[in-house]
Structures are given as structure tokens and as C-alpha cells.
Write an enzyme that holds these catalytic residues in place. Structure first.
Site, mmCIF file in Angstrom:
data_model
loop_
_atom_site.group_PDB
_atom_site.id
_atom_site.type_symbol
_atom_site.label_atom_id
_atom_site.label_comp_id
_atom_site.label_asym_id
_atom_site.label_seq_id
_atom_site.Cartn_x
_atom_site.Cartn_y
_atom_site.Cartn_z
ATOM 1 N N ASN A 1 0.823 -1.205 0.000
ATOM 2 C CA ASN A 1 0.000 0.000 0.000
ATOM 3 C C ASN A 1 0.871 1.274 0.000
ATOM 4 O OD1 ASN A 1 -1.660 2.155 0.826
ATOM 5 N ND2 ASN A 1 -3.098 0.738 1.794
ATOM 6 N N ASP B 1 -0.594 -3.920 10.033
ATOM 7 C CA ASP B 1 -1.933 -4.378 9.691
ATOM 8 C C ASP B 1 -2.930 -3.429 10.341
ATOM 9 O OD1 ASP B 1 -3.479 -6.182 8.222
ATOM 10 O OD2 ASP B 1 -4.036 -7.276 10.027
#
Ligand code: ITT
Length: 186
Positions: free
Chosen positions: A11, A66
Site C-alpha cells: 500500500n 496491519d
């Protein structure tokens, strides 16, 4: 002395945010999209496992992160399913599920996992509290940002700049905890 840490993520938005946050901690971030198995479990389980896996592959110190959006009225959904839900249901689907729901409390959580080939993984949690808007607002940020209004604000994460988000976001908190830990432990 500048420390160099590899951030394993797919990302790019996370990388940009992390670089901004790390600037003042003297940590230089290298990005690598190595990929790691996302095991079933909590954010902490995923971060621990991912960091250990990536450190042994890279043969050096790494961080993974995460994150997820946790909505109280939906029993903390999408939580650990945030990636899948973002791709399938999308923000519009979340807003539909929240149609007519008065309790709009939600929080973003971020767990950073740090590991070296010679050490056990360490994890660092960051949480930011807020509530959901009734429609998507703003085109800054990414994914769930246009839905999330942090406490004390009347704008969504989609309506503020990356610099503003970086001042107090879930990711700022988890990465800052990591940076402080690193300073005293390395
Ligand atoms: P990784 O390769 O680092 O796992 P990812 O995008 O899959 O990248 P996560 O599993 O941590 O990241 O994120 C779960 C979902 O939540 C995913 O759709 C993200 O885009 C979204 N998300 C994570 N952090 C966010 C943030 O700060 N603002 C908005 N959405 C976010």
C-alpha cells in the site's frame, strides 16, 4: 545516526504516511512490496507473523503494519476483514449497512510488527476514535478515510491533508511507539 528500516507493504499510501511520520525520528524508510501470508487472526497475529516471515526472507530488520476500521454498531465489523470488505462491499456498502443506525462510533486500529532475523517480533498498537459520516466526504487519504470523522473534528480523514492526519492518526501512534522503542532498544 539515520536508521534504515524496510517497510513491507503493498500500500503506497501507507508508505507516504509512514515517511512523513518517521522524518522527525531519524528513521529512513525503504519500501518493499514483498508480500506475506495474511494469517487468520487478530491484527496483532497478522503483524507478528508477517514481520517474522519478512525478516527471515529479507535477512534484515523489517516492519509490517496491519490496520482496519472497527465499527461498534456492526459488532466491530469489518475489523480484520477490512481489506476484503473495502474491495467487495466498498464504502457505499458500509454506508448502506449503517443506514438509520444512530450509534456511529468507529475506530481505526493499526498494529506495527517489527522483527529482525535474530529476534522475536515486537508489536505496537495505535488507535484513533471517531464516528462514521453519512456519506463519503473528501478525496484526500485512501480507502475508508472519506467515511471517518475523528473525535474533536467535523471533517473526515478524506477532508484533511496527509500532514494533518499524520499528527494524530492510528498509524502515527503505532509508528511513533515503534520509533521510541527502537531508540532505547537498538
Ligand atoms: P498491506 O500490504 O500493508 O497489508 P493493505 O492495504 O492490505 O496493505 P491493511 O490490510 O492493513 O492494508 O488494511 C486493511 C484495509 O483498511 C485496506 O483496505 C486499507 O486500504 C484500509 N486502511 C488501512 N489503513 C487505512 C487508513 O489509514 N485509512 C483508510 N483506510 C485504511
Amino acid at each position: 545516526m539515520v536508521k534504515i528500516i524496510k517497510f513491507i507493504t503493498s500500500n503506497q499510501h501507507k508508505v507516504k504516511e509512514a515517511r512523513g511520520i518517521f522524518e522527525k525520528f531519524g528513521i529512513q524508510l525503504e519500501h518493499e512490496d514483498l508480500g506475506y501470508p495474511e494469517i487468520q487472526g487478530t491484527l496483532e497475529d497478522v503483524a507478528r507473523f508477517g514481520a517474522q516471515y519478512a525478516a527471515s526472507k529479507i535477512k534484515g530488520p523489517v516492519i509490517v503494519e496491519d490496520a482496519g476500521l472497527f465499527i461498534k454498531a456492526l459488532n466491530w465489523f469489518p475489523g480484520t476483514y477490512s481489506s476484503y470488505v473495502q474491495e467487495t462491499l466498498t464504502n457505499k456498502g458500509i454506508l448502506k449497512l449503517m443506514n438509520d443506525v444512530e450509534d456511529r462510533y468507529a475506530e481505526f486500529r493499526s498494529v506495527v510488527g517489527y522483527c529482525t532475523p535474530k529476534s522475536e517480533p515486537e508489536i505496537f498498537l495505535g488507535t484513533v476514535k471517531g464516528h462514521l459520516s453519512y456519506k463519503e466526504r473528501g478525496n484526500h487519504g485512501f480507502a475508508y478515510d472519506p467515511l471517518f470523522i475523528p473525535d474533536g473534528f467535523n471533517r473526515t480523514f478524506g477532508e484533511i491533508t496527509r500532514e494533518e492526519k499524520n499528527e494524530f492518526s492510528h498509524r502515527r501512534i503505532s509508528l511513533e511507539k515503534f520509533a521510541s522503542w527502537l531508540k532505547f532498544n537498538e
